[in-house]
Design a protein around this motif. Structure first.
Motif, PDB file in Angstrom:
ATOM      1  N   HIS A 111      42.125  42.839  49.341  1.00  0.00           N
ATOM      2  CA  HIS A 111      41.481  43.169  48.064  1.00  0.00           C
ATOM      3  C   HIS A 111      41.172  44.677  47.959  1.00  0.00           C
ATOM      4  O   HIS A 111      41.254  45.266  46.879  1.00  0.00           O
ATOM      5  N   HIS A 115      42.529  47.480  45.179  1.00  0.00           N
ATOM      6  CA  HIS A 115      41.713  48.370  44.344  1.00  0.00           C
ATOM      7  C   HIS A 115      42.318  49.773  44.314  1.00  0.00           C
ATOM      8  O   HIS A 115      42.398  50.406  43.271  1.00  0.00           O
ATOM      9  N   GLY A 136      31.052  47.102  44.760  1.00  0.00           N
ATOM     10  CA  GLY A 136      29.773  46.458  45.009  1.00  0.00           C
ATOM     11  C   GLY A 136      29.614  46.052  46.468  1.00  0.00           C
ATOM     12  O   GLY A 136      28.498  45.934  46.972  1.00  0.00           O
ATOM     13  N   GLU A 163      25.952  48.610  45.805  1.00  0.00           N
ATOM     14  CA  GLU A 163      24.668  47.989  46.147  1.00  0.00           C
ATOM     15  C   GLU A 163      23.534  48.979  45.937  1.00  0.00           C
ATOM     16  O   GLU A 163      22.447  48.610  45.490  1.00  0.00           O
ATOM     17  N   PRO A 177      24.576  43.259  36.636  1.00  0.00           N
ATOM     18  CA  PRO A 177      24.493  44.246  37.727  1.00  0.00           C
ATOM     19  C   PRO A 177      24.167  45.619  37.144  1.00  0.00           C
ATOM     20  O   PRO A 177      24.743  46.025  36.136  1.00  0.00           O
ATOM     21  N   THR A 320      37.207  47.599  37.957  1.00  0.00           N
ATOM     22  CA  THR A 320      36.502  46.385  38.398  1.00  0.00           C
ATOM     23  C   THR A 320      37.520  45.341  38.875  1.00  0.00           C
ATOM     24  O   THR A 320      38.728  45.507  38.706  1.00  0.00           O
TER      25      THR A 320
HETATM   26  O1  KG4 Z   1      34.803  46.461  42.398  1.00  0.00           O
HETATM   27  P1  KG4 Z   1      33.767  45.644  41.730  1.00  0.00           P
HETATM   28  O2  KG4 Z   1      34.043  45.142  40.332  1.00  0.00           O
HETATM   29  O3  KG4 Z   1      33.407  44.382  42.554  1.00  0.00           O
HETATM   30  C1  KG4 Z   1      33.401  44.386  43.950  1.00  0.00           C
HETATM   31  O4  KG4 Z   1      32.332  44.727  44.488  1.00  0.00           O
HETATM   32  O5  KG4 Z   1      34.478  44.106  44.530  1.00  0.00           O
HETATM   33  O6  KG4 Z   1      32.430  46.513  41.725  1.00  0.00           O
HETATM   34  C2  KG4 Z   1      31.230  46.058  41.172  1.00  0.00           C
HETATM   35  C3  KG4 Z   1      30.181  47.149  41.368  1.00  0.00           C
HETATM   36  C4  KG4 Z   1      28.785  46.684  41.020  1.00  0.00           C
HETATM   37  O7  KG4 Z   1      27.918  47.103  42.051  1.00  0.00           O
HETATM   38  C5  KG4 Z   1      28.485  47.420  39.718  1.00  0.00           C
HETATM   39  O8  KG4 Z   1      27.120  47.673  39.482  1.00  0.00           O
HETATM   40  C6  KG4 Z   1      29.239  48.709  39.943  1.00  0.00           C
HETATM   41  O9  KG4 Z   1      30.460  48.284  40.522  1.00  0.00           O
HETATM   42  N1  KG4 Z   1      29.479  49.468  38.705  1.00  0.00           N
HETATM   43  C7  KG4 Z   1      28.963  50.690  38.476  1.00  0.00           C
HETATM   44  C8  KG4 Z   1      29.404  51.070  37.190  1.00  0.00           C
HETATM   45  N2  KG4 Z   1      30.186  50.055  36.684  1.00  0.00           N
HETATM   46  C9  KG4 Z   1      30.215  49.085  37.642  1.00  0.00           C
HETATM   47  N3  KG4 Z   1      28.188  51.466  39.236  1.00  0.00           N
HETATM   48  C10 KG4 Z   1      27.849  52.666  38.739  1.00  0.00           C
HETATM   49  N4  KG4 Z   1      28.228  53.110  37.512  1.00  0.00           N
HETATM   50  C11 KG4 Z   1      29.013  52.350  36.713  1.00  0.00           C
HETATM   51  N5  KG4 Z   1      29.393  52.788  35.513  1.00  0.00           N
END
Ligand code: KG4
Ligand code: ZN
Length: 368
Positions: A111, A115, A136, A163, A177, A320
């Motif tokens: 995964h 990305h 995340g 996180e 989130p 994402t």
């Molecule tokens: O890659 P992802 O969709 O899921 C995994 O963790 O694999 O990432 C999600 C993370 C979450 O912690 C979310 O709050 C963060 O990405 N995120 C952001 C923003 N958009 C999403 N963090 C900071 N600024 C953003 N604009």
């Protein structure tokens, strides 16, 4: 020509996509954010059940939209980790069932690699690249020599960047989130660079640590309890109206911008260090959900500009979790001659993903 069906169920998005020769044909995503928001974080058991419920209708819709039949699919690419074990197993069982019934080749995809390759769906990545993955669950620096050769140069010792954003947002009682809300509230505000320490920068390594800055936010909010917004589930505009009505919008904007700056600058310092050490790198790829963050995008674009490198910053939709990136990464692996058998294992978060491919010629789709 290869038609690849990608399947992503590693966390809280159920996603399927069709990619043909590096081009996205169609994709479907069902987000579970609403289901988990009530609990302020992903509930693994709930995630597995939601994946199970969504996969079949999403796939039917996807095939209909693209005008292809299941029997046209040559390759089934599935996220095999890292992620929530139960969730991964749902996607993998579905992928194995499809491969078994149609004779398509199966390939398990990392995964995190996916990305970093996602931006290749919309622009060219020039290799070797330095890859910063900020999501995340993960924060890692990679040297990416080719679409199938990844070397980890640095990683977080505790929390991931996402996180750090989400926990800070939770401390402020922002909706889950919270990363996106901190980003939105920061816009236009001048960060106070003394408010939060840039985490784990006074060393000479390429690793990260975000638990300290998270605690700094907890301490700041304990000293300023008026910053805690009333629990709410609306969007950014509603949040801003709520803050404005309480005369808190400007103070909250500075707190968020300062926190966001400290995280972004810690990432910048490590990326600059890695580029100085790497020498022959030709592009900088930033990927993962947190790569949607405006301050981080700006910092990375300026680092790349200063070194004359191409900055590859995927659109927020590609940042994402999605299945287009899984299909693309699977296609790269397949074209490099790699696939898996039906004994493919899921790899939960925290365990190393083995290099256990078998050559495509040996009939990867057969059970062992
Ligand atoms: O890659 P992802 O969709 O899921 C995994 O963790 O694999 O990432 C999600 C993370 C979450 O912690 C979310 O709050 C963060 O990405 N995120 C952001 C923003 N958009 C999403 N963090 C900071 N600024 C953003 N604009
Ligand atoms: Zn992810």
């Amino acid at each position: 020509m290869t038609l690849c069906l990608g399947i992503e169920t590693s966390c809280d998005e159920t996603a399927v996509a069709l990619v043909r020769d590096g081009r996205l044909l169609a994709q479907r995503i069902a987000t579970q954010i609403g289901a988990h928001a009530l609990f302020g974080g992903v509930v693994p058991e709930l995630a597995s059940r939601e994946h199970l419920r969504s996969l079949r209708p999403l796939t039917d819709g996807l095939l209909a939209e693209a005008g292809v039949a299941l029997s046209d699919v040559d390759l089934v690419a599935v996220a095999r980790g890292p992620g929530l074990l139960g969730s991964l197993l749902v996607g993998m069982s579905f992928a194995k069932g499809l491969a078994l019934s149609t004779g398509a080749v199966l390939v398990g995809v990392n995964h995190l690699w996916a990305h970093l390759l996602a931006p290749a769906l919309s622009e060219r990545i020039v290799f070797p690249a330095l890859g910063l993955l900020v999501s995340g669950g993960h924060t890692q620096l990679y040297r990416v020599t080719s679409p199938v050769e990844f070397e980890v140069l640095g990683r977080t010792l505790d929390d991931a960047a996402g996180e750090a954003f989400d926990k800070a947002a939770k401390t402020l009682n922002l909706p889950y989130p919270g990363g996106r809300f901190i980003d939105e509230l920061s816009r236009g505000a001048e960060p106070d660079k003394e408010l939060f320490p840039r985490p784990y920068v006074n060393n000479d390594n390429l690793d990260f640590s975000f638990s300290g800055i998270k605690t700094a936010m907890v301490n700041h909010v304990e000293a300023n309890p008026h910053l805690r917004v009333e629990a709410m589930s609306g969007g950014v505009d509603e949040l801003k109206r709520h803050l404005a009505a309480r005369g808190l919008l400007d103070e909250m904007a500075v707190v968020c911008a300062s926190y966001n700056w400290a995280v972004a600058d810690a990432l910048r310092i490590k990326v600059e260090r890695a580029l100085a050490q790497a020498g022959d790198v030709r592009s900088l790829v930033v990927a993962g959900g947190v790569a949607a963050n405006s301050m981080i995008r700006e910092a990375m674009a300026s680092v790349a500009r200063a070194r004359g490198l191409a900055a590859v910053l995927p659109s927020p939709a590609l940042c994402t979790d999605n299945a287009a990136m899984i299909a693309l990464a699977g296609e790269y692996l397949y074209k490099a001659g790699h696939c898996h058998g039906l004994d493919l294992d899921a790899v939960p978060r925290g365990r190393r993903i083995p290099w256990d491919f078998r050559p495509v010629e040996q009939g990867g789709g057969e059970a062992t």
